[in-house]
Design an enzyme around this catalytic site. Structure first.
Site, PDB file in Angstrom:
ATOM      1  CG  ASN A 172       1.577   5.518   1.817  1.00  0.00           C
ATOM      2  OD1 ASN A 172       0.955   5.099   2.798  1.00  0.00           O
ATOM      3  ND2 ASN A 172       2.491   6.453   1.929  1.00  0.00           N
ATOM      4  CG  ASN A 220       9.760  11.720   6.998  1.00  0.00           C
ATOM      5  OD1 ASN A 220       8.582  11.414   7.097  1.00  0.00           O
ATOM      6  ND2 ASN A 220      10.419  11.555   5.873  1.00  0.00           N
ATOM      7  CG  ASN A 274       7.805   8.622  -2.746  1.00  0.00           C
ATOM      8  OD1 ASN A 274       7.538   9.042  -1.620  1.00  0.00           O
ATOM      9  ND2 ASN A 274       7.088   7.687  -3.356  1.00  0.00           N
ATOM     10  CB  SER A 324       1.935   7.004   5.963  1.00  0.00           C
ATOM     11  OG  SER A 324       3.127   6.754   5.249  1.00  0.00           O
ATOM     12  CB  CYS A 364       3.688  12.558   2.820  1.00  0.00           C
ATOM     13  SG  CYS A 364       5.318  12.770   3.571  1.00  0.00           S
ATOM     14  N   GLY A 365       2.384  11.559   6.030  1.00  0.00           N
ATOM     15  CA  GLY A 365       1.863  12.041   7.299  1.00  0.00           C
ATOM     16  C   GLY A 365       2.671  13.165   7.923  1.00  0.00           C
ATOM     17  CD  GLU A 425       9.221   7.454   4.108  1.00  0.00           C
ATOM     18  OE1 GLU A 425       8.174   7.733   3.486  1.00  0.00           O
ATOM     19  OE2 GLU A 425       9.861   8.300   4.767  1.00  0.00           O
TER      20      GLU A 425
END
Length: 310
Positions: A188, A52, A102, A250, A111-112, A239
């Site tokens: 989110n 990611n 994004n 997340s 955004c983890g 996503e």
């Protein structure tokens, strides 16, 4: 351990390439040197958590304005740098703040994986073993974990329909739509489908469809999850504003919360994604996420590239 991805047997990214510890002095010196050059353009860092991936701009040294068009251009993997999310680091009166965009230029409050990556970077800079970072989601605590990994507390999940948010009042445990997914807010919106085999799902087709479902006025992240063992989940993700990604922090938190609420697992689980494994622990103080991070490289956007975006 191998994972199935698009019908192929592949190693998770964190097993293919060992983590190289970040030398914070080298990174800081590089960025400082770039800022001192009149023709240096704009320094950036490329990071990822389980594939990611993120472009990170450190605006603590000088002001950086990010527009939707700028984010879209930079996200292009052919003519820009390429990323799932863009993260902007700024200073506030109370500390360090993170803002997220994004790939389509839209804003995300959380955004983890990017938060874990930046927490690792800042802890390496300061020599600290923990840090707090403010986001539009709230103030998040992060710390060092075992085996060179990084943990972040993503906060309490949002379980009420208005907090997710949904379009109208309803029970978030099972939504009145095909597949009866669970809705969860983690700063989110998330929509989690529990399926027999996540690998058999057409994520591209269904993810794009459900992202824009009428029940989600702000669109939604979409997950397809299978219970593969005691407190073990295989998950694939679409996503919001990005598309299919190899991992999502997340989303992993939302899936863990949804599985626990539905009695499918306990509150501490391992989630296997296309890019590798995250550990999620839903505690009284919030949802903790632990996994590897990687600072891939630092670079500079050239003045000519930036001028073409103006």
């Amino acid at each position: 351990m191998y994972l199935e991805r698009w019908g192929e047997r592949v190693k998770p990214l964190n097993q293919c390439f060992p983590k190289v510890p970040l030398d914070s002095s080298d990174a800081s010196a590089y960025i400082a040197a770039m800022y001192q050059k009149d023709d240096s353009g704009l320094p950036f860092m490329k990071m990822h958590g389980l594939g990611n991936d993120f472009v990170v701009l450190d605006a603590r040294v000088r002001s950086i304005g990010v527009t939707p068009l700028f984010a879209q251009a930079l996200a292009n993997r052919h003519t820009g740098v390429g990323f799932d999310q863009l993260a902007l680091i700024t200073n506030t009166k109370t500390g360090v703040h993170l803002a997220f965009f994004n790939a389509d230029g839209s804003v995300s409050s959380a955004c983890g994986n990017a938060t874990r990556c930046i927490a690792d970077y800042i802890m390496a800079q300061t020599g600290a073993s923990d840090v707090t970072l403010s986001t539009d989601r709230g103030v998040l605590a992060a710390c060092r974990a075992a085996n060179g990994q990084t943990s972040v507390n993503m906060g309490a999940p949002q379980l009420d329909w208005a907090e997710v948010p949904l379009a109208r009042e309803m029970d978030t445990l099972e939504l009145p739509m095909k597949g009866a997914p669970t809705a969860t807010g983690m700063g989110n919106p998330h929509c989690t489908f529990f399926v027999d085999d996540a690998m058999q799902i057409d994520v591209a087709k269904l993810g794009a469809e459900f992202e824009h479902h009428e029940l989600f006025p702000q669109r939604t992240n979409v997950q397809f999850a299978s219970i593969t063992g005691p407190d073990q989940i295989r998950m694939r993700v679409w996503e919001r504003g990005v598309g299919i990604t190899l991992a999502s922090g997340s989303s992993s938190c939302a899936v863990a919360v949804a599985a626990a609420r539905r009695g499918l697992t306990g509150r501490k689980v391992q989630i296997d994604l296309d890019g590798g494994r995250l550990e999620i622990d839903w505690r009284d103080d919030g949802v903790w996420m632990t996994g590897p991070t990687q600072h891939v490289f630092s670079g500079t956007l050239t003045p000519s590239y930036l001028a073409n975006l103006a």
